[in-house]
Design a protein around this motif. Structure first.
Motif, mmCIF file in Angstrom:
data_model
loop_
_atom_site.group_PDB
_atom_site.id
_atom_site.type_symbol
_atom_site.label_atom_id
_atom_site.label_comp_id
_atom_site.label_asym_id
_atom_site.label_seq_id
_atom_site.Cartn_x
_atom_site.Cartn_y
_atom_site.Cartn_z
ATOM 1 N N ASP A 389 23.075 6.373 -7.097
ATOM 2 C CA ASP A 389 21.676 5.933 -7.218
ATOM 3 C C ASP A 389 21.229 5.997 -8.674
ATOM 4 O O ASP A 389 20.506 5.108 -9.160
ATOM 5 C CB ASP A 389 20.771 6.808 -6.354
ATOM 6 C CG ASP A 389 20.898 6.511 -4.864
ATOM 7 O OD1 ASP A 389 21.447 5.446 -4.516
ATOM 8 O OD2 ASP A 389 20.451 7.351 -4.058
ATOM 9 N N ASP A 392 22.862 3.168 -10.521
ATOM 10 C CA ASP A 392 22.129 1.934 -10.210
ATOM 11 C C ASP A 392 20.927 1.780 -11.139
ATOM 12 O O ASP A 392 20.674 0.706 -11.697
ATOM 13 C CB ASP A 392 21.613 1.943 -8.765
ATOM 14 C CG ASP A 392 22.709 1.767 -7.733
ATOM 15 O OD1 ASP A 392 23.842 1.429 -8.104
ATOM 16 O OD2 ASP A 392 22.396 1.960 -6.541
ATOM 17 N N THR A 411 21.057 -1.237 -1.756
ATOM 18 C CA THR A 411 19.933 -1.643 -0.922
ATOM 19 C C THR A 411 19.539 -3.073 -1.276
ATOM 20 O O THR A 411 19.836 -3.572 -2.373
ATOM 21 C CB THR A 411 18.725 -0.729 -1.137
ATOM 22 O OG1 THR A 411 18.230 -0.909 -2.474
ATOM 23 C CG2 THR A 411 19.096 0.735 -0.926
ATOM 24 N N ALA A 412 18.850 -3.721 -0.359
ATOM 25 C CA ALA A 412 18.379 -5.082 -0.609
ATOM 26 C C ALA A 412 17.439 -5.114 -1.811
ATOM 27 O O ALA A 412 17.456 -6.063 -2.606
ATOM 28 C CB ALA A 412 17.674 -5.620 0.636
ATOM 29 N N THR A 413 16.618 -4.092 -1.965
ATOM 30 C CA THR A 413 15.685 -4.036 -3.088
ATOM 31 C C THR A 413 16.421 -3.947 -4.411
ATOM 32 O O THR A 413 16.108 -4.671 -5.375
ATOM 33 C CB THR A 413 14.740 -2.834 -2.937
ATOM 34 O OG1 THR A 413 13.981 -2.983 -1.733
ATOM 35 C CG2 THR A 413 13.798 -2.727 -4.128
ATOM 36 N N THR A 414 17.430 -3.069 -4.474
ATOM 37 C CA THR A 414 18.200 -2.912 -5.710
ATOM 38 C C THR A 414 18.927 -4.210 -6.058
ATOM 39 O O THR A 414 18.962 -4.623 -7.227
ATOM 40 C CB THR A 414 19.201 -1.762 -5.577
ATOM 41 O OG1 THR A 414 18.495 -0.544 -5.331
ATOM 42 C CG2 THR A 414 20.035 -1.599 -6.841
ATOM 43 N N ARG A 416 18.088 -7.283 -5.390
ATOM 44 C CA ARG A 416 17.158 -8.301 -5.889
ATOM 45 C C ARG A 416 16.582 -7.929 -7.252
ATOM 46 O O ARG A 416 16.278 -8.816 -8.056
ATOM 47 C CB ARG A 416 16.059 -8.554 -4.858
ATOM 48 C CG ARG A 416 16.562 -9.461 -3.731
ATOM 49 C CD ARG A 416 15.754 -9.379 -2.473
ATOM 50 N NE ARG A 416 16.246 -10.356 -1.505
ATOM 51 C CZ ARG A 416 17.335 -10.171 -0.752
ATOM 52 N NH1 ARG A 416 18.039 -9.047 -0.868
ATOM 53 N NH2 ARG A 416 17.711 -11.110 0.094
ATOM 54 N N GLN A 417 16.433 -6.653 -7.523
ATOM 55 C CA GLN A 417 16.011 -6.250 -8.863
ATOM 56 C C GLN A 417 17.076 -6.602 -9.900
ATOM 57 O O GLN A 417 16.756 -6.995 -11.024
ATOM 58 C CB GLN A 417 15.728 -4.739 -8.904
ATOM 59 C CG GLN A 417 14.470 -4.333 -8.156
ATOM 60 C CD GLN A 417 14.301 -2.825 -8.111
ATOM 61 O OE1 GLN A 417 15.282 -2.082 -8.084
ATOM 62 N NE2 GLN A 417 13.056 -2.376 -8.105
ATOM 63 N N ASP A 423 17.732 -14.229 -3.806
ATOM 64 C CA ASP A 423 16.706 -14.920 -3.014
ATOM 65 C C ASP A 423 17.047 -16.391 -2.843
ATOM 66 O O ASP A 423 16.846 -16.966 -1.761
ATOM 67 C CB ASP A 423 15.337 -14.755 -3.673
ATOM 68 C CG ASP A 423 14.721 -13.395 -3.402
ATOM 69 O OD1 ASP A 423 15.066 -12.783 -2.363
ATOM 70 O OD2 ASP A 423 13.921 -12.932 -4.232
#
Length: 448
Positions: A389, A392, A411-414, A416-417, A423
């Protein structure tokens, strides 16, 4: 299907984490494939060398290893037409004696061509030649409706662009035409440079930008003035006339090896800060004493770990996680220093730490970009998840992104960041009605 061709199995990637039970199907023909795609939630699986859960179907996993025929070869162009289940090592065994070798190869020859395309794999020559997809002429893809579409840069170009690096989420790759490179021998001229720290290692990479191959082993335990000390290894294919006289009459004949094997899981905790530190110190000293210029056979140069069958068991029953990121060129030095400092400070130590230089990359959803990529392996544990983490966060702070073929826990959030292209990839899948037919455990986790 007959018994044994359609069964419930516990599947993992090469890292042996995570584990997931589900339907494991070995299609006999295209009709079998169509029937399974129609049920939805499937993904194709090659030889299981993706590290995480990208080749484990959300509902069912399609074992493509029966589709393993080489169909044609053009000796004028080096173009091979083969089914997706063909193993890269079989391509080498067949065509290296004829003077041909893959343009791009990862660190194992036990991958399928379909998997190589889906992950758009890279090798030690990305800085010069790019990724595997650069040498794919066309692919045949079975879509959600069961129809087969030929896609290339000129024909159905969007499908081709999204499928190369699309992690099997644009359809099932059935066949491909790939280009091989001509070579005159099975030998590599390797030069090893010992770099006492990260800055000097990167200087070696930059000065060796014209080398065909380059890669570095990094001592991830070293800190302070020795942070990132590395052995940078460059390589060139050797011409027949450049070989020692004894080899010239049989330039493709190389020593036959006896493979070692890890027949059981290593005890938990055998890879720790002390064992990794001892190994790294030994390897560093030994390599410094060795000759800097050596003649290495192709198998030893490209696939040293393949000589140890089942090497993933050394991490123990719980398996291991690989962290692999790429950082843009402008932030690579600071980002790599931060990643290695955090790793060294954690005391966890990666048994295998590899650094490579990437060049230009044009893939729609492929991993590489110009800069440096770092890969580290850690046994699965709560401390490892916490460390990753933090790695990341460092990657995000330096504009980097992550390799989905090695991922088991992003994670999906990581994602996309790190990679706004996710997307667009997700939108394409939805608009093309691919999202229900093709889904992996990874695509569910990452909301792709």
């Amino acid at each position: 299907m007959t018994d044994g061709e359609n069964r419930i199995a516990e599947l993992t990637g090469w890292g042996r984490y995570p584990r997931r039970r589900g339907a494991f199907i070995r299609p006999r023909n295209l009709d079998d494939l169509r029937a399974m795609i129609g049920k939805g939630g499937v993904v194709a699986r090659g030889n299981g060398r993706a590290y995480g859960d990208s080749a484990i179907g959300a509902a069912a996993t399609l074992d493509m290893r029966r589709l393993n025929r080489m169909l044609s070869f053009d000796a004028q162009t080096g173009c091979l037409v083969a089914e997706a289940g063909v193993i890269l090592g079989d391509v080498i065994a067949t065509f290296l004696p004829r003077g041909w070798f893959p343009w791009v190869t990862p660190g194992t020859k036990f991958v399928t061509l379909g998997g190589a395309i889906a992950a758009d794999i890279h090798g030690k020559n990305h800085h010069r030649d790019g990724s595997f997809g650069n040498f794919v002429e066309w692919i045949d893809v079975m879509g959600a409706d069961g129809e087969i579409t030929r896609a290339s840069r000129e024909e159905n170009a969007d499908l081709f662009a999204w499928s190369v690096g699309g992690m099997g989420l644009t359809g099932v790759i059935l066949r491909a035409c790939i280009r091989l490179r001509p070579v005159e021998s099975g030998w590599i001229a390797q030069q090893t440079v010992a770099a006492p720290n990260l800055a000097e290692a990167m200087d070696v990479f930059e000065s060796a930008n014209d080398a065909t191959y380059s890669v570095a082993w990094v001592d991830c335990i070293a800190s302070g003035a020795a942070l990132g000390r590395s052995l940078v290894m460059t390589g060139e294919h050797v011409g027949a006339e450049e070989l020692p006289h004894a080899y010239r009459s049989h330039p493709f004949r190389t020593p036959r090896k006896r493979n070692l094997s890890v027949p059981f899981n290593a005890p938990t905790g055998i890879l720790n800060r002390f064992s990794v530190r001892a190994f790294n110190a030994f390897y560093w000293r030994r390599a410094q004493r060795a000759s800097r210029e050596t003649l290495v056979d192709w198998d030893s140069y490209f696939y040293p770990l393949d000589a140890v069958l089942g090497w993933n068991r050394i991490y123990g029953r719980r398996g291991f996680l690989q962290f692999q990121c790429v950082l843009p060129l402008e932030s690579s030095k600071a980002g790599l220093a931060a990643l290695l400092s955090e790793t060294a400070a954690s005391g966890q130590g990666s048994f295998l730490t590899v650094l490579k230089r990437f060049g230009q990359q044009n893939g729609r959803f492929s991993f590489p970009m110009p800069g440096y990529t770092l890969a580290l392996d850690f046994p699965v544990s709560a401390r490892t998840f916490s460390l990753l983490d933090r790695l990341d966060a460092i990657t995000l702070d330096h504009g980097g992104r992550f390799y989905l073929a090695k991922d088991a826990r992003l994670t999906a959030t990581t994602l996309r960041q790190a990679d706004p292209r996710a997307d667009a990839f997700c939108t394409m899948r939805q608009e093309s009605d691919l999202d229900q037919a093709f889904a992996s455990a990874q695509s569910e986790r990452l909301l792709l």
